[in-house]
Design an enzyme around this catalytic site. Structure first.
Site, PDB file in Angstrom:
ATOM      1  N   LYS A 201      40.998  26.259  27.791  1.00 36.10           N
ATOM      2  CA  LYS A 201      41.602  25.075  28.411  1.00 36.10           C
ATOM      3  C   LYS A 201      41.172  25.016  29.867  1.00 36.10           C
ATOM      4  CE  LYS A 201      43.816  21.348  27.784  1.00 36.10           C
ATOM      5  NZ  LYS A 201      43.244  20.348  26.880  1.00 36.10           N
ATOM      6  N   SER A 405      42.010  16.500  23.461  1.00 37.52           N
ATOM      7  CA  SER A 405      43.306  16.893  24.011  1.00 37.52           C
ATOM      8  C   SER A 405      44.361  15.849  23.632  1.00 37.52           C
ATOM      9  CB  SER A 405      43.195  17.094  25.521  1.00 37.52           C
ATOM     10  OG  SER A 405      44.076  18.102  25.953  1.00 37.52           O
TER      11      SER A 405
END
Length: 616
Positions: A201, A405
């Protein structure tokens, strides 16, 4: 000397002047709206399509999945020489597809000099439509002063590719480069508290590092490699060259320019990327020989794609009362209403609810082109999808350039997910980001102190450091959000949770890889997704209409909304208050980067994964 007028007289004069000014303003605004209404009515009169005219595909600005239907903005543009800053993707694709079977259109001319940007999946949809057109035996001609990487992808689909003698084909490959702010943050004294799950991430890395992590480098290199390989294969197939032709062209540019004494056009011709070098006047002359001359414009007979699209829509008979609603999630997903550049959670959820309550709507095609953003806003959109399905209306997600995402969050419960091989998706992960500015305030002589009734009272102020207990609370919240994400994906895509976790962790995938991993059900663009949703809804071709639902984006409403509702975050206000130093530019860039994070819970599903495709 004249005596001053009494105060009451002066006051009355001021009031009367204000009344006259307001009256004149109302008259002017009313005339503008009347003009817009008359102009909009005239626009509904579609142009006639003559026989033997070329379809001119000349996109301007950014290719967009949704262009705001703002009559006032379009009206005002008529009084300037400004070109449109966006071109609707659907207009180009549908016009080309319709022209394939239209005997009045013998050829297509593609001119791409004014196309400023597009995602590779969007270009693939246009390229596929051009291939369908060519498959009917009709030729496609491309002309360009120069071609950047995006432009050339489309030009490569033409039968003939003309290039100006002073032009070039500028291929360079794909890349991802990001500004990193750690040193600037340290110098400013800003502490950015970061909470995340997933070693891949990387959206938070610019605030905690000065360079790209090894994990992000590995993941980015993988999906960028997929995109570049698919680009090369598409160009090679179209030009009847090897799949590595684009790569060899870039690698051999130095030697090629030395051979041709710096002549980029000659190098492109030798490499087989263009078929001829000629001026625009010469190209027009050749086109006139094919379709005749338009004496009014001194060029070949043609109809532009937007006009042709409007004409065929007017000619097309109503396809029945059934509708497939199209809802576009474009831009960063933000809390509230959003604007032209973002997808507001409340706005998109409202459109989905409109589709649910409208009896004529039998299914919904959710078009996603978003890097994500607010988890709370993304969840509102996802709930809208679930409500549609509960009402018996199927939903298919069609992924465009980027659906990562939060863009994946809003898609994960769709009955089917479609993506192009070059779509950027995945990045299934969660992070939290809370900047605190106690130190820079101290430097300005501003100090914060006080009391609260509990340890949490006042603990979330950005002018106070976050305590250890608050950091623990936030990390627990982020971990719960990640569990919700992967469990939701597992349920929606019918995969084991452990398997989803192994391919999640915030990692970005190409659409091609996502299909192999089970994150995407099928590969294809908007037309394929439309066919699939019609089948799910039991609708046959010609028995329904596509109905694109759009929020109200009127220019005047936005103007007055901005005028009376403008606001500035405390962090942005602080940066404006900083004394001018060498850090000012970095501070402003940092403020812009952080300002996108507006989730009320400070929890985000966001991906900084838009590739640089070359060009302007």
């Amino acid at each position: 000397m004249k005596e001053p007028r009494p105060l009451i007289v002066r006051l009355f004069s001021w009031i009367w002047t204000l009344i006259v000014f307001c009256f004149r303003a109302i008259v002017v605004i009313s005339l503008i709206f009347v003009g817009i209404a008359i102009w909009a009515g005239s626009r509904n009169q579609a142009p006639a399509i003559e026989n033997n005219v070329a379809l001119a595909v000349i996109p301007f600005g950014e290719i967009s999945d949704q262009v705001a239907n703002d009559q006032s903005r379009a009206f005002l543009r008529q009084f300037s020489d400004a070109k449109p800053d966006q071109t609707p993707l659907r207009t180009l694709v549908d016009a080309i597809e319709a022209a394939a079977s239209d005997s009045r259109i013998p050829s297509i001319v593609v001119k791409l000099d004014d196309m400023a940007g597009a995602g590779l999946p969007q270009l693939e949809e246009i390229a596929l439509a051009l291939r369908h057109f060519r498959a009917t035996g009709k030729p496609v001609y491309a002309y360009g002063d120069s071609y950047d990487q995006r432009q050339y992808f489309l030009a490569s689909q033409a039968d003939e590719i003309s290039l100006d003698p002073y032009g070039a084909v500028l291929l360079e490959g794909f890349s991802v480069y990001t500004n990193y702010f750690k040193d600037a943050l340290d110098k400013l004294g800003v502490e950015v508290n970061i909470f995340r799950v997933g070693e891949f991430k990387s959206a938070v890395e610019p605030y905690e590092r000065n360079d790209m992590s090894a994990e992000a480098r590995t993941a980015n290199q993988a999906w960028l490699g997929d995109l570049w390989s698919l680009y090369g294969t598409a160009v090679g197939d179209a030009r009847k060259l090897t799949p590595d032709a684009a790569n060899r062209y870039v690698a051999g540019m130095s030697a090629g320019l030395e051979k041709h004494k710096g002549d980029l056009a000659a190098y492109a011709l030798e490499a087989g990327l263009v078929t001829q070098i000629e001026t625009q006047a010469s190209f027009r002359k050749r086109m006139i020989e094919r379709v005749g001359e338009d004496p009014q414009h001194g060029s070949f007979r043609q109809i532009d794609a937007a006009s042709y699209y409007a004409a065929i829509q007017a000619e097309k008979a109503a396809g029945g009362s059934a509708q497939v609603a199209v809802v576009v999630v474009q831009g960063e997903i933000v809390d509230g209403e959003g604007d032209e550049t973002s997808a507001g959670g409340d706005t998109i959820a409202g459109l989905l609810d409109d589709a649910r309550r409208e009896d004529a709507v039998k299914a919904v095609l959710l078009r996603v082109n978003s890097p994500g953003g607010s988890v709370f806003a993304s969840e509102k959109i996802r709930r809208g999808v679930l409500a549609l399905q509960a009402a018996g209306k199927p939903v298919i997600a069609s992924m465009s350039t980027l659906a990562a995402s939060g863009g994946y969050w809003v898609s994960m419960d769709a009955d089917q997910i479609w993506a192009e091989p070059t779509t950027i998706t995945g990045s299934i992960g969660i992070f939290g980001l809370i900047p605190t500015i106690a130190e820079p305030l101290n430097k300005l002589g501003v100090h914060t102190d006080g009391v609260g009734t509990t340890p949490l009272a006042g603990a979330f102020r950005i002018d106070r450091p976050l305590g250890p207990e608050i950091k623990t609370l936030f990390q627990l919240q982020i971990e719960k959000g990640y569990r919700n994400f992967i469990e939701g994906v597992a349920k929606g895509r019918e995969l084991p949770v452990a398997q989803v976790d192994s391919i999640a962790r915030g990692r970005v995938w190409s659409g091609k890889a996502a299909k192999e991993l089970g994150l995407v059900d099928a590969l294809g663009g908007f037309p394929e997704a439309e066919a699939a949703i019609a089948e799910l809804a039991g609708l046959t071709p010609g028995s329904y209409q596509l109905n694109e639902l759009q929020p109200d984006r009127d220019l005047f409403k936005q103007f007055f909304g901005d005028l009376f509702g403008a606001r500035q975050s405390g962090f942005a206000a602080l940066l404006d208050a900083l004394p001018a130093t060498g850090l000012t530019g970095s501070a402003k860039a940092l403020g812009t980067a952080i300002s996108r994070f507006d989730d009320p819970q400070r929890v985000y599903a966001y991906c900084f994964c838009t590739p640089q495709l070359g060009g302007r």
